[in-house]
Scaffold this active site. Structure first.
Site, mmCIF file in Angstrom:
data_model
loop_
_atom_site.group_PDB
_atom_site.id
_atom_site.type_symbol
_atom_site.label_atom_id
_atom_site.label_comp_id
_atom_site.label_asym_id
_atom_site.label_seq_id
_atom_site.Cartn_x
_atom_site.Cartn_y
_atom_site.Cartn_z
ATOM 1 N N LEU A 124 0.819 -1.212 0.000
ATOM 2 C CA LEU A 124 0.000 0.000 0.000
ATOM 3 C C LEU A 124 0.857 1.269 0.000
ATOM 4 O O LEU A 124 0.583 2.222 -0.738
ATOM 5 C CB LEU A 124 -0.929 -0.013 1.216
ATOM 6 C CG LEU A 124 -1.872 1.171 1.408
ATOM 7 C CD1 LEU A 124 -2.840 1.295 0.233
ATOM 8 C CD2 LEU A 124 -2.642 1.027 2.719
ATOM 9 N N VAL A 125 1.891 1.304 0.832
ATOM 10 C CA VAL A 125 2.674 2.532 0.964
ATOM 11 C C VAL A 125 3.555 2.802 -0.249
ATOM 12 O O VAL A 125 4.193 3.856 -0.334
ATOM 13 C CB VAL A 125 3.531 2.520 2.257
ATOM 14 C CG1 VAL A 125 2.638 2.459 3.485
ATOM 15 C CG2 VAL A 125 4.537 1.367 2.252
ATOM 16 N N HIS A 168 2.250 3.423 -2.968
ATOM 17 C CA HIS A 168 1.482 4.487 -3.622
ATOM 18 C C HIS A 168 1.863 5.781 -2.918
ATOM 19 O O HIS A 168 1.329 6.127 -1.870
ATOM 20 C CB HIS A 168 -0.016 4.182 -3.539
ATOM 21 C CG HIS A 168 -0.396 2.970 -4.325
ATOM 22 N ND1 HIS A 168 -0.761 3.032 -5.652
ATOM 23 C CD2 HIS A 168 -0.408 1.657 -3.987
ATOM 24 C CE1 HIS A 168 -1.013 1.815 -6.106
ATOM 25 N NE2 HIS A 168 -0.805 0.966 -5.114
ATOM 26 N N ARG A 169 2.827 6.499 -3.502
ATOM 27 C CA ARG A 169 3.510 7.570 -2.784
ATOM 28 C C ARG A 169 2.720 8.865 -2.703
ATOM 29 O O ARG A 169 2.997 9.703 -1.841
ATOM 30 C CB ARG A 169 4.879 7.809 -3.430
ATOM 31 C CG ARG A 169 5.809 6.593 -3.311
ATOM 32 C CD ARG A 169 7.183 6.895 -3.852
ATOM 33 N NE ARG A 169 7.176 7.155 -5.278
ATOM 34 C CZ ARG A 169 7.187 6.212 -6.210
ATOM 35 N NH1 ARG A 169 7.189 4.944 -5.858
ATOM 36 N NH2 ARG A 169 7.200 6.523 -7.495
ATOM 37 N N GLN A 179 -0.327 1.991 12.676
ATOM 38 C CA GLN A 179 -0.081 1.491 14.026
ATOM 39 C C GLN A 179 1.378 1.061 14.156
ATOM 40 O O GLN A 179 1.885 0.313 13.321
ATOM 41 C CB GLN A 179 -0.998 0.299 14.295
ATOM 42 C CG GLN A 179 -0.870 -0.299 15.672
ATOM 43 C CD GLN A 179 -1.725 -1.557 15.803
ATOM 44 O OE1 GLN A 179 -1.490 -2.545 15.116
ATOM 45 N NE2 GLN A 179 -2.718 -1.495 16.647
ATOM 46 N N CYS A 187 -8.501 12.134 -5.308
ATOM 47 C CA CYS A 187 -9.283 11.363 -6.284
ATOM 48 C C CYS A 187 -8.439 10.873 -7.453
ATOM 49 O O CYS A 187 -8.649 9.768 -7.962
ATOM 50 C CB CYS A 187 -10.447 12.201 -6.812
ATOM 51 S SG CYS A 187 -11.716 12.533 -5.593
ATOM 52 N N ARG A 188 -7.513 11.684 -7.879
ATOM 53 C CA ARG A 188 -6.668 11.283 -9.011
ATOM 54 C C ARG A 188 -5.832 10.069 -8.652
ATOM 55 O O ARG A 188 -5.706 9.129 -9.435
ATOM 56 C CB ARG A 188 -5.766 12.449 -9.418
ATOM 57 C CG ARG A 188 -5.092 12.271 -10.773
ATOM 58 C CD ARG A 188 -4.202 13.467 -11.073
ATOM 59 N NE ARG A 188 -3.829 13.539 -12.473
ATOM 60 C CZ ARG A 188 -2.995 14.440 -12.965
ATOM 61 N NH1 ARG A 188 -2.463 15.365 -12.167
ATOM 62 N NH2 ARG A 188 -2.691 14.451 -14.252
ATOM 63 N N ARG A 233 -4.814 -1.939 -8.326
ATOM 64 C CA ARG A 233 -5.071 -2.926 -7.277
ATOM 65 C C ARG A 233 -6.407 -3.655 -7.387
ATOM 66 O O ARG A 233 -6.618 -4.626 -6.656
ATOM 67 C CB ARG A 233 -4.964 -2.236 -5.911
ATOM 68 C CG ARG A 233 -3.603 -1.597 -5.650
ATOM 69 C CD ARG A 233 -2.467 -2.590 -5.737
ATOM 70 N NE ARG A 233 -1.188 -1.965 -5.409
ATOM 71 C CZ ARG A 233 -0.040 -2.614 -5.235
ATOM 72 N NH1 ARG A 233 -0.004 -3.922 -5.385
ATOM 73 N NH2 ARG A 233 1.076 -1.961 -4.946
#
Length: 240
Positions: free
Chosen positions: A81-82, A84-85, A92, A170-171, A180
């Protein structure tokens, strides 16, 4: 604690994302100051925004962001996930949170196989015991709390459940869904992407009603030989 379950909740989106996007787009094409424009009907705004989406003009979409609270996902997922910069993340911490009784995610291929599931559960139980033993040993040496947890966490598996707050405009969300929601995406992040897409479609259908795998929008798979076979490749469509 045991097996974790995915949960996604929308924490925040601006009060009127349709209005904000409508005005942002209008400013690109209007000589007037958009703050002085007359109020348009909702149907007019949606129709205008759909025309902009069809034209491929996407930069004004960056003015609207969605913030999600996510739990019941693995560290394996958040490592993806990360990447996606163009986003903000608050995850957590395994340094500040005691992980002795961590929940975990079981992949479907393992969950459906009694032998594999048994081995998976056995190893998880051993990791928990090992974490506890290390914490106890460090405590005997006067090392506790954050100082102990930051080192004991090295034992934790990628299956360990985590919680994260994610903000994307949104982009970037359209790009995220294109990547994904694809059949070739890893199963866990694909499920998360579809949960997020469902929320976005409910709040802003003019932008997200056609969002999803790139192949659905294009009518062909842009990944060539790496495709899943659901759609023909671009070369096949062009007859090459």
């Amino acid at each position: 604690m045991g097996v974790a379950r995915l949960r996604v909740k929308l924490l925040e989106v601006c009060e009127d994302p349709l209005e904000l996007l409508y005005l942002s787009y209008r400013q690109c094409y209007s000589a007037a100051f958009v703050a002085d424009l007359r109020e348009a009907k909702r149907e007019e705004k949606e129709a205008f925004l759909r025309r902009m989406m069809a034209s491929g003009h996407t930069s004004p979409l960056e003015h609207v962001k969605f913030t999600f609270a996510i739990e019941g996902v693995s560290r394996a997922l958040t490592h993806q996930l990360v990447r996606h910069r163009i986003a903000s993340y608050s995850q957590q911490s395994q340094r500040y949170v005691d992980m002795r009784d961590f929940s975990y995610i079981v992949p479907p291929s393992i969950a459906s196989d009694p032998v594999a599931r048994g081995e998976f559960e056995r190893v998880i139980a051993e990791i928990r015991k090992g974490y506890e033993r290390i914490m106890q040993r460090l405590a005997e040496r006067g090392i506790s709390g954050e100082e102990a947890q930051q080192d004991a966490r090295f034992l934790l598996p990628q299956a360990a459940e985590t919680k994260i707050v994610v903000t994307m405009n949104c982009r970037e969300l359209l790009h995220f869904f294109g990547q994904r929601c694809c059949q070739r995406a890893q199963w866990e992040i694909r499920e998360l992407a579809y949960r997020m897409l469902e929320i976005c479609r409910q709040r802003l259908p003019a932008v997200f009603e056609k969002a999803g795998p790139k192949c659905e929008a294009l009518g062909y798979c842009p990944e060539g030989t790496f495709g899943c076979g659901r759609y023909p490749t671009r070369e096949e469509v062009l007859g090459r």
